[in-house]
Design an enzyme around this catalytic site. Structure first.
Site, PDB file in Angstrom:
ATOM      1  NE  ARG A 115      52.637   8.376  27.222  1.00  0.00           N
ATOM      2  CZ  ARG A 115      51.786   9.124  26.915  1.00  0.00           C
ATOM      3  NH1 ARG A 115      50.982   9.002  27.532  1.00  0.00           N
ATOM      4  NH2 ARG A 115      51.980   9.247  25.454  1.00  0.00           N
ATOM      5  CG  ASP A 118      48.329   9.650  32.261  1.00  0.00           C
ATOM      6  OD1 ASP A 118      49.318   8.982  32.705  1.00  0.00           O
ATOM      7  OD2 ASP A 118      48.016   9.738  30.937  1.00  0.00           O
ATOM      8  CG  ASP A 122      45.123   8.545  32.193  1.00  0.00           C
ATOM      9  OD1 ASP A 122      45.531   8.317  30.823  1.00  0.00           O
ATOM     10  OD2 ASP A 122      44.563   9.819  32.376  1.00  0.00           O
ATOM     11  CG  ASP A 146      45.649   8.219  27.644  1.00  0.00           C
ATOM     12  OD1 ASP A 146      46.619   8.337  27.568  1.00  0.00           O
ATOM     13  OD2 ASP A 146      44.219   9.094  27.488  1.00  0.00           O
TER      14      ASP A 146
END
Ligand SMILES: *[C@@H]1O[C@H](CO)[C@@H](O)[C@H](O)[C@H]1NC(C)=O
Ligand SMILES: *[C@@H]1O[C@H](CO)[C@@H](O)[C@H](O)[C@H]1NC(C)=O
Ligand SMILES: *[C@@H]1O[C@H](CO)[C@@H](O)[C@H](O)[C@H]1NC(C)=O
Ligand SMILES: *[C@@H]1O[C@H](CO)[C@@H](O)[C@H](O)[C@H]1NC(C)=O
Ligand SMILES: *[C@@H]1O[C@H](CO)[C@@H](O)[C@H](O)[C@H]1NC(C)=O
Length: 344
Positions: free
Chosen positions: A222, A169, A136, A165
């Site tokens: 997301r 996160d 990430d 990614d």
């Protein structure tokens, strides 16, 4: 690294950007929009106290990845001013009680991203983090009290969902975090909060995250996707958010209010358990089936062209802190003007 006094570091920040002007401009413009860029939400009002980052410690200016890595380690309070471009060869580990602040119109990070692991009290502002291929952009793991504010995250959609990614996160019982005024763009997977439906024992009751005044443009999924936690999602702008934007699953709860959807946006908010194949085709070519999450709606949202699908109403109906909503009709203007680097 060049040692600097806090005063000279702050002078450097203020002197080289329209910083104060921007927030004063918003405050004084009579539009009644979000009036300043102070920390709000779970990152501020936590059982552990507020997020202060490097407050109380010295300020240092860094210009190379080596200096950055050295200054970011350890737990002593420190404000680290990043100046210029940092092409990281390995992931940057950030210790406790740190503020990482891009100087002037923002510093840039490419190559490898940032790990905020097993620690507490970290602030990251005014950084452009792009094209991170090794995980990430920022991973916040098993960490309490984090404020990620006024950054820009960019890559491309060309290689499909699994090329990169997440942008930011938040995983493994991380808690009391605010993501505000960030500009997330040209990327598939923005913010995963809770990274496995098998992690109930680790994550349940944690993952309290406030996401406000972020600008998402040309993203896939997301925005955020949450499991097992609570996320307050308010006053964000979603433009060309192609698939699942706000997705609450695996008993997660979201409180969603005052957000605006524009452009090619298909699904603003959903709570069904299915993680669609467009999310991570390499790991789940047919999609992943989990149990559903919960949603609640607060102040009115402008869903634009997008749909919502709420299969379960939750009990997260009020955020447990003070915050000020930007009036819905001013959200798009205020967020586009105020989000990203070069604004603080
Ligand atoms: C880090 O900050 C916390 C307060 O958030 C403080 O209790 C702790 O002593 C600090 N650590 C060090 C090494 O100064
Ligand atoms: C989580 O972080 C704390 C330090 O804040 C550490 O003591 C603990 O071992 C970490 N837990 C895991 C599972 O890594
Ligand atoms: C909207 O995005 C979807 C998914 O990428 C795409 O299939 C569709 O053609 C787009 N529609 C428009 C009008 O651009
Ligand atoms: C909502 O999602 C559920 C589960 O995927 C599905 O059965 C239902 O048809 C959807 N409802 C709408 C209105 O799309
Ligand atoms: C809120 O709802 C969840 C899911 O049904 C439940 O586990 C939790 O106990 C409820 N909390 C309160 C305070 O009622």
């Amino acid at each position: 690294m060049k040692p600097a006094t806090l005063l000279s570091a702050l002078t450097l920040l203020a002197g080289s950007s329209p910083a104060m002007g921007m927030s004063l401009g918003l405050r004084g413009n009579g539009h009644g929009g979000h009036s300043d860029f102070d920390l709000v939400g779970y990152g501020k009002d936590s059982p552990y106290g507020t997020t202060t980052g490097g407050k109380g410690g010295p300020a240092v200016v860094v210009t190379t990845p080596e200096e950055l890595a050295a200054e970011a380690s350890g737990d002593e309070p420190k404000t680290i001013i990043l100046k210029g471009e940092f092409a990281l060869q390995s992931r940057l580990s950030v210790g406790a009680n740190k503020s990482l602040i891009g100087a002037g119109r923002g510093a840039s990070i490419t190559g490898s991203g940032i790990n905020v692991y097993n620690t507490w009290n970290v602030i990251i502002r005014n950084l452009k983090i792009s094209y991170i291929l090794d995980n990430d952009g920022i991973t916040v793991r098993n960490t309490t009290r984090v404020w990620i504010d006024h950054n820009e995250f960019e890559s491309d959609m060309d290689g499909g969902p699994d090329k990169y990614d997440g942008q930011v996160d938040i995983i493994r019982a991380a808690d009391y975090i605010t993501l505000s005024w960030n500009y997330f763009h040209d990327h598939w997977k923005a913010n995963l909060i809770g990274n496995g439906d098998d992690l109930r024992d680790v994550d349940f009751g944690h993952l309290h995250v406030t996401l406000h005044h972020n600008y998402y443009r040309n993203e896939g999924t997301r925005g955020p996707a949450g499991r097992f936690g609570h996320q307050h999602v308010y006053n964000n702008v979603y433009e060309d958010y192609l698939y699942q934007a706000i997705h609450s699953r695996s008993d997660n709860q979201v409180l969603v209010e005052g957000n605006v959807f524009r452009g090619n946006a298909s699904e603003a908010l959903s709570t069904y358990g299915l993680v669609i194949p467009m999310d991570s085709p390499n790991t789940s070519p047919d999609g992943d089936f989990e149990i559903d999450g919960y949603a609640n709606l607060g102040a009115k949202n402008d869903w634009g062209p997008a749909t919502i699908n709420i299969t379960q109403w939750g009990n997260f109906t009020h955020a447990p802190y003070r915050y000020k909503l930007t009036p819905l009709r001013q959200v798009e203007w205020t967020v586009k003007k105020g989000a990203g680097i070069g604004k603080i």
